[in-house]
Scaffold this active site. Structure first.
Site, PDB file in Angstrom:
ATOM      1  N   GLU A   1      19.059  20.303  12.000  1.00 34.49           N
ATOM      2  CA  GLU A   1      19.284  19.005  12.633  1.00 34.49           C
ATOM      3  C   GLU A   1      19.056  17.904  11.595  1.00 34.49           C
ATOM      4  O   GLU A   1      18.811  18.162  10.421  1.00 34.49           O
ATOM      5  CB  GLU A   1      18.336  18.825  13.830  1.00 34.49           C
TER       6      GLU A   1
ATOM      7  N   ASP B   1      12.004   9.807  12.618  1.00 31.65           N
ATOM      8  CA  ASP B   1      13.455   9.784  12.386  1.00 31.65           C
ATOM      9  C   ASP B   1      13.894   8.468  11.731  1.00 31.65           C
ATOM     10  O   ASP B   1      14.853   7.826  12.186  1.00 31.65           O
ATOM     11  CB  ASP B   1      14.217   9.974  13.706  1.00 31.65           C
TER      12      ASP B   1
END
Length: 315
Positions: A199, A17
């Site tokens: 997401e 991420d």
């Protein structure tokens, strides 16, 4: 970037991420999920490539119990409303899937030197009865026409829930001003491997257009990137302002040994090149649960705009 730099290869190891922010003074900041999911770290460098070997500073550590005591995920650092903020998700050691979005605020102009305080969970608008009542994570923020917007993923439904992406306008760095609006839900087969997931939103703007990339499917080799596009003059809180791509804009490539690319951010190098920052794996056989396998590495891709839209190509 150094002409010998290898794009689409592991750049910063075991940092999923990844988020890179280039500030107005030219400094680059890097943060990401660490394999232990227990802290928030920052790096700072005068150059993008310098982030690789920059010292890593822990600016916040998880709680022992209660909210923010487990699964500290996907931090992003931003500067808005005149202050530094870090947006991240966390859950409870006694309820490990109770993910909610939280905010840290820096108490000075230097995020590497001044203390960070907790502002708690993002506050929804007074009229909003729905946001952050369920599994919520992966928030990002962006500015358009003097207004700031907050986009996040949240699961809905019963049983095996579906992760959608929502948007709202912001009142300040930790409060939303409008009710949630659904931007995208997993409509297509490539968004439904393992779990039905949208997401990891990220925003890049160019020539009057706003592009939102996002990640789809489970966190293994089927993880991939989709994209929505809106006009900067449109009502960004109207779902019809956003056009969704039918097919992924980036997916696994055995030829390039890149598997499960996703959860990206955008930046520019010192030469002004557009850079996609993303995580991916270099193996197809994942030991254990993909979510807890540490081998998602931050990578960089140089990309260009073709006919007014970003094109992501390993070559």
């Amino acid at each position: 970037m150094d002409k010998n730099f290898q794009y689409n290869k592991p750049w910063i190891l075991q940092r999923a991420d990844p988020y890179v922010y280039k500030h107005t003074d030219g400094k680059y900041y890097f943060t990401a999920s660490v394999p232990e999911y227990d802290k928030i770290v920052l790096r700072c460098s005068d150059t993008l490539e310098g982030l690789k070997d920059a010292p890593e500073l822990e600016v916040w550590h998880k709680h022992d119990r209660g909210p923010m005591s487990k699964h500290i995920w996907a931090p992003e650092i931003h500067y808005l409303f005149g202050k530094w903020y870090i947006y991240f998700a966390g859950s409870d050691v006694d309820d490990i899937w109770a993910l909610r979005p939280y905010v840290l605020e820096c108490q000075g102009p230097d995020p590497m030197k001044h203390p960070w305080i907790e502002k708690g969970k993002i506050q929804r608008a007074a009229t909003d009865e729905f946001s952050f009542e369920a599994f919520s994570l992966d928030a990002t923020v962006f500015e358009n026409k003097g207004q700031w917007y907050y986009i996040w993923a949240e699961k809905v439904g019963v049983g095996k829930q579906i992760s959608n992406l929502y948007i709202a306008r912001m009142e300040n760095g930790y409060t939303l001003a409008t009710d949630q609006v659904l931007l995208t839900t997993p409509d297509y087969d490539w968004e439904r491997h393992g779990f039905w997931v949208n997401e990891g939103p990220a925003i890049i703007k160019r020539d009057g257009k706003i592009f939102m990339t996002y990640s789809a499917s489970d966190t293994g080799i089927n993880y991939c990137m989709g994209m929505l596009t809106a006009d900067e003059d449109s009502d960004l809180l109207d779902p019809l302002s956003w056009k969704k791509e039918r097919y992924p804009v980036l997916k696994s490539s055995s030829e390039h040994v890149v598997y499960g690319p996703g959860h990206n951010s955008f930046t520019k190098d010192k030469d002004g090149n557009d850079i996609l920052v993303y995580h991916a794996r270099t193996e197809t056989e994942i030991v254990g649960d993909p979510l807890y396998n540490p081998n998602r590495h931050a990578m960089l891709m140089k990309f260009e705009f073709v006919n007014g839209r970003p094109v992501f190509d390993y070559d």
